[in-house]
Write a protein that holds these residues in place. Sequence first.
Motif, PDB file in Angstrom:
ATOM      1  N   PRO A  69       0.826  -1.212   0.000  1.00  0.00           N
ATOM      2  CA  PRO A  69       0.000   0.000   0.000  1.00  0.00           C
ATOM      3  C   PRO A  69       0.861   1.264   0.000  1.00  0.00           C
ATOM      4  O   PRO A  69       1.966   1.261   0.551  1.00  0.00           O
ATOM      5  N   HIS A  70       0.367   2.309  -0.642  1.00  0.00           N
ATOM      6  CA  HIS A  70       1.079   3.588  -0.687  1.00  0.00           C
ATOM      7  C   HIS A  70       0.087   4.733  -0.508  1.00  0.00           C
ATOM      8  O   HIS A  70      -1.125   4.523  -0.589  1.00  0.00           O
ATOM      9  N   THR A  71       0.634   5.933  -0.329  1.00  0.00           N
ATOM     10  CA  THR A  71      -0.192   7.147  -0.358  1.00  0.00           C
ATOM     11  C   THR A  71       0.510   8.167  -1.245  1.00  0.00           C
ATOM     12  O   THR A  71       1.708   8.042  -1.496  1.00  0.00           O
ATOM     13  N   ALA A  72      -0.235   9.154  -1.708  1.00  0.00           N
ATOM     14  CA  ALA A  72       0.354  10.342  -2.343  1.00  0.00           C
ATOM     15  C   ALA A  72      -0.114  11.472  -1.449  1.00  0.00           C
ATOM     16  O   ALA A  72      -1.285  11.853  -1.475  1.00  0.00           O
ATOM     17  N   SER A  73       0.819  11.971  -0.614  1.00  0.00           N
ATOM     18  CA  SER A  73       0.459  12.961   0.400  1.00  0.00           C
ATOM     19  C   SER A  73       1.302  14.210   0.217  1.00  0.00           C
ATOM     20  O   SER A  73       2.531  14.136   0.223  1.00  0.00           O
ATOM     21  N   ALA A  74       0.642  15.358   0.065  1.00  0.00           N
ATOM     22  CA  ALA A  74       1.378  16.614  -0.079  1.00  0.00           C
ATOM     23  C   ALA A  74       2.170  16.854   1.189  1.00  0.00           C
ATOM     24  O   ALA A  74       1.662  16.633   2.300  1.00  0.00           O
ATOM     25  N   THR A  75       3.415  17.309   1.049  1.00  0.00           N
ATOM     26  CA  THR A  75       4.261  17.542   2.228  1.00  0.00           C
ATOM     27  C   THR A  75       3.657  18.624   3.126  1.00  0.00           C
ATOM     28  O   THR A  75       3.847  18.605   4.334  1.00  0.00           O
ATOM     29  N   ASP A  76       2.897  19.554   2.535  1.00  0.00           N
ATOM     30  CA  ASP A  76       2.265  20.611   3.335  1.00  0.00           C
ATOM     31  C   ASP A  76       0.769  20.335   3.571  1.00  0.00           C
ATOM     32  O   ASP A  76       0.036  21.208   4.017  1.00  0.00           O
ATOM     33  N   GLY A  77       0.319  19.126   3.235  1.00  0.00           N
ATOM     34  CA  GLY A  77      -1.064  18.747   3.518  1.00  0.00           C
ATOM     35  C   GLY A  77      -2.117  19.259   2.557  1.00  0.00           C
ATOM     36  O   GLY A  77      -3.315  19.102   2.806  1.00  0.00           O
ATOM     37  N   ARG A  78      -1.702  19.870   1.430  1.00  0.00           N
ATOM     38  CA  ARG A  78      -2.698  20.447   0.524  1.00  0.00           C
ATOM     39  C   ARG A  78      -3.506  19.399  -0.248  1.00  0.00           C
ATOM     40  O   ARG A  78      -4.584  19.700  -0.744  1.00  0.00           O
ATOM     41  N   PHE A  79      -2.982  18.197  -0.367  1.00  0.00           N
ATOM     42  CA  PHE A  79      -3.806  17.099  -0.901  1.00  0.00           C
ATOM     43  C   PHE A  79      -3.375  15.794  -0.267  1.00  0.00           C
ATOM     44  O   PHE A  79      -2.263  15.678   0.269  1.00  0.00           O
ATOM     45  N   GLU A  80      -4.267  14.845  -0.271  1.00  0.00           N
ATOM     46  CA  GLU A  80      -4.009  13.565   0.388  1.00  0.00           C
ATOM     47  C   GLU A  80      -4.820  12.479  -0.320  1.00  0.00           C
ATOM     48  O   GLU A  80      -6.032  12.596  -0.422  1.00  0.00           O
ATOM     49  N   SER A  81      -4.133  11.461  -0.800  1.00  0.00           N
ATOM     50  CA  SER A  81      -4.849  10.388  -1.514  1.00  0.00           C
ATOM     51  C   SER A  81      -5.502   9.410  -0.545  1.00  0.00           C
ATOM     52  O   SER A  81      -6.439   8.703  -0.898  1.00  0.00           O
ATOM     53  N   GLY A  82      -4.985   9.352   0.689  1.00  0.00           N
ATOM     54  CA  GLY A  82      -5.403   8.280   1.582  1.00  0.00           C
ATOM     55  C   GLY A  82      -4.651   7.031   1.190  1.00  0.00           C
ATOM     56  O   GLY A  82      -3.895   7.031   0.212  1.00  0.00           O
ATOM     57  N   GLU A  83      -4.849   5.967   1.965  1.00  0.00           N
ATOM     58  CA  GLU A  83      -4.140   4.714   1.677  1.00  0.00           C
ATOM     59  C   GLU A  83      -4.669   4.083   0.392  1.00  0.00           C
ATOM     60  O   GLU A  83      -5.875   3.899   0.234  1.00  0.00           O
TER      61      GLU A  83
END
Length: 117
Positions: A69-83
């Motif tokens: 499993p992976h995520t694509a998570s903005a380092t500053d929290g502006r977007f988040e894919s979730g798991e």
Amino acid sequence: MLLKKLSGLLAVICLFFTLSSTLTVSAVAVETAKAAEHTVEIKGMEFSPKTLTIKAGDKVKFINKDSAPHTASATDGRFESGELAEGQSEIVTFEKADTYAYYCMFHPSMSGKIIVE
Ligand SMILES: [Cu+2]
């Protein structure tokens, strides 16, 4: 009498061409304004492409092609894919021109960048 008929016909033909050219122009305008959808594959513990340049308003689909499993998570929290489990994806719309750095929460050494122009 014939002349009158002819000019009437000519008017109809002119109107037809005016309308059809207007319709063609508006169809092209709609096509240009349509946002594009790009894909970032998560494969082999990497984001691919690692850096992606898009236009404001475009969408990016993050799809996990690993068994982990992976995520694509903005380092500053502006977007988040979730798991994202294998085969799962998340679509993110980027409205504002900027550079968006992101990483995977489970594997922080995995990183990528979306450049929005
Ligand atoms: Cu990961």
